[in-house]
Write a protein that holds these residues in place. Sequence first.
Motif, mmCIF file in Angstrom:
data_model
loop_
_atom_site.group_PDB
_atom_site.id
_atom_site.type_symbol
_atom_site.label_atom_id
_atom_site.label_comp_id
_atom_site.label_asym_id
_atom_site.label_seq_id
_atom_site.Cartn_x
_atom_site.Cartn_y
_atom_site.Cartn_z
ATOM 1 N N HIS A 1 0.850 -1.184 0.000
ATOM 2 C CA HIS A 1 0.000 0.000 0.000
ATOM 3 C C HIS A 1 0.883 1.230 0.000
ATOM 4 O O HIS A 1 2.000 1.196 0.507
ATOM 5 C CB HIS A 1 -0.882 0.047 1.243
ATOM 6 N N CYS B 1 1.488 -5.158 2.676
ATOM 7 C CA CYS B 1 0.176 -5.410 3.272
ATOM 8 C C CYS B 1 0.300 -6.474 4.351
ATOM 9 O O CYS B 1 0.905 -7.511 4.145
ATOM 10 C CB CYS B 1 -0.805 -5.871 2.203
ATOM 11 N N LYS B 2 -0.284 -6.184 5.523
ATOM 12 C CA LYS B 2 -0.202 -7.133 6.624
ATOM 13 C C LYS B 2 -1.527 -7.865 6.801
ATOM 14 O O LYS B 2 -1.693 -8.643 7.716
ATOM 15 C CB LYS B 2 0.114 -6.377 7.924
ATOM 16 N N ASN B 3 -2.452 -7.572 5.930
ATOM 17 C CA ASN B 3 -3.797 -8.069 6.107
ATOM 18 C C ASN B 3 -4.171 -8.892 4.881
ATOM 19 O O ASN B 3 -4.447 -8.348 3.828
ATOM 20 C CB ASN B 3 -4.715 -6.856 6.293
ATOM 21 N N CYS C 1 -7.159 -8.175 2.553
ATOM 22 C CA CYS C 1 -7.358 -7.001 1.719
ATOM 23 C C CYS C 1 -6.608 -7.070 0.401
ATOM 24 O O CYS C 1 -6.416 -6.086 -0.261
ATOM 25 C CB CYS C 1 -7.104 -5.705 2.480
ATOM 26 N N GLU D 1 -1.158 -0.984 9.690
ATOM 27 C CA GLU D 1 -2.372 -1.142 8.902
ATOM 28 C C GLU D 1 -3.508 -1.506 9.846
ATOM 29 O O GLU D 1 -3.382 -2.407 10.666
ATOM 30 C CB GLU D 1 -2.170 -2.234 7.856
HETATM 31 ZN ZN LIG Z 1 -3.530 -4.325 3.301
#
Ligand SMILES: [Zn+2]
Length: 131
Positions: free
Chosen positions: A59, A70-72, A75, A94
């Motif tokens: 991101h 991105c750690k998620n 998403c 995040e």
């Molecule tokens: Zn993310």
Amino acid sequence: MTQVQTLSKNQQVVFDIILKAKEPLKAYSILYNVQKKGINAAQQIYRALDKLIEVGKIHKIESRNAFVACKNSNCEMSKATAFSICESCEQVEEINDKNLSRYLAGYKDKTGMKYQKYNLEFFGLCKKCKK
Ligand SMILES: [Zn+2]
Ligand SMILES: [Zn+2]
């Protein structure tokens, strides 16, 4: 990560650098790092960054003009991100909050307009800096 995405060699190199970094990286420091790996053209780096953003691997933190991994895993491909940024130590996290994303997904403004994407940044002091 559940989905396996095939990245090109340049994308993988750029992604690894961002992933290993402890803080958001600016394009020029990414460039500096990849030059050691034999990628010289800034154009290639920008193209790789665009692609990585598109697939949700990284991101962009707009206010810092820098990139984070991105750690998620939920998403991926998502255009809806939220970050908390510490104004003292510049730590960026995040935000992964189902209530927040559910609220924003259903959010309508006064004219009834809904939003397909958002890129939110919240500023404050992290736990460490509050002490
Ligand atoms: Zn993310
Ligand atoms: Zn802090």
